[in-house]
Design an enzyme around this catalytic site. Structure first.
Site, short mmCIF file in Angstrom:
data_model
loop_
_atom_site.label_atom_id
_atom_site.label_comp_id
_atom_site.label_asym_id
_atom_site.label_seq_id
_atom_site.Cartn_x
_atom_site.Cartn_y
_atom_site.Cartn_z
N GLU A 127 -1.08 -1.46 -4.76
CA GLU A 127 -2.25 -0.62 -4.98
C GLU A 127 -1.90 0.58 -5.85
O GLU A 127 -0.85 1.22 -5.65
CB GLU A 127 -2.84 -0.16 -3.65
CG GLU A 127 -4.18 0.53 -3.78
CD GLU A 127 -4.83 0.79 -2.43
OE1 GLU A 127 -5.49 -0.14 -1.91
OE2 GLU A 127 -4.67 1.90 -1.90
N ASP A 154 -2.55 0.85 7.70
CA ASP A 154 -1.82 0.84 6.43
C ASP A 154 -1.29 -0.55 6.14
O ASP A 154 -1.21 -0.96 4.97
CB ASP A 154 -0.66 1.84 6.48
CG ASP A 154 -1.15 3.28 6.57
OD1 ASP A 154 -1.63 3.80 5.55
OD2 ASP A 154 -1.07 3.88 7.65
N ASP A 177 0.88 -1.17 0.00
CA ASP A 177 0.00 0.00 0.00
C ASP A 177 0.92 1.23 0.00
O ASP A 177 1.44 1.61 1.05
CB ASP A 177 -0.89 0.00 1.25
CG ASP A 177 -1.76 1.25 1.33
OD1 ASP A 177 -2.18 1.75 0.28
OD2 ASP A 177 -2.01 1.73 2.46
#
Length: 214
Positions: free
Chosen positions: A81, A157, A20
């Protein structure tokens, strides 16, 4: 006559790294998939806040940490992502660089990658592309073995990165880009590159341990 992989080959473990991207906090996760069984090897964050506005140092930190994780866990594929396109152009530029550095670290070891839109990741894990970070983390707790709930807020996260890796698993590894080699294959073909036996031992040891807490 068509030939098909044997069941034994289909059940070989696959290591997936999920990322991420972030310029302040970057989440990462490593899972091992054997058939339909998913084991979380590690999920945590790279905290970049201490470097302030020095973007170049942050990028180097991301690259160095990614290489360390690759050496330790020998991932077969990277799932990352895609940046969320907002109104702040400068922020988007920095986030894109951070994502690119993470991808470059894997490509330097011939590890293929797949990019997933945030809505795709949320849809895969929760059933809703508009789910919040908290909802994603909650759903992961229903699916995987994770640390106690009281530790969750500082791990959002990291759980986002875990969701990216799980999303890739649900996609059956389709649409990998830029080559088809794993880090393990890279080491086999290039025994002079780093200490392959040491890296391998680390990966094996990590797979036998319970999920590492952040």
């Amino acid at each position: 006559m068509a030939t098909y992989p044997s069941p034994a080959l289909l059940d070989l473990p696959k290591i997936i790294m999920g990322i991420d991207p972030g310029t302040q906090i970057m989440g990462y996760a490593v899972i091992e998939v054997t058939g339909q069984r998913v084991q979380v090897l590690r999920y945590d964050v790279i905290n970049l806040k201490a470097f302030g506005s020095n973007h170049a140092v942050k990028l180097k930190k991301i690259f160095d940490r990614m290489i360390q994780l690759i050496e330790e866990y020998l991932p077969d594929e990277l799932a990352i992502e895609a940046p969320f396109y907002g109104a702040n152009v400068q922020s988007m530029l920095k986030l894109g660089r951070a994502q690119g550095v993470a991808i470059a670290a894997c490509l330097s070891r011939d590890i293929p990658f797949v990019e997933y839109a945030p809505t795709k990741v949320k849809q895969s894990v929760t059933g809703s592309g508009a789910a919040s970070k908290e909802q994603v983390a909650h759903m992961l707790r229903q699916t995987l073995t994770l640390p106690p709930m009281e530790e969750a807020p500082k791990l959002l996260d990291a759980t986002d990165a875990l969701a990216v890796a799980l999303c890739h698993h649900y996609q059956k590894g389709n649409n990998v880009k830029a080559g088809g080699k794993s880090w393990g294959k890279f080491l086999a073909e290039n025994p002079d590159k780093m200490a392959a036996p040491v890296a391998g031992k680390k990966a094996v040891a990590a797979r036998k341990k319970p999920v590492a807490k952040a």
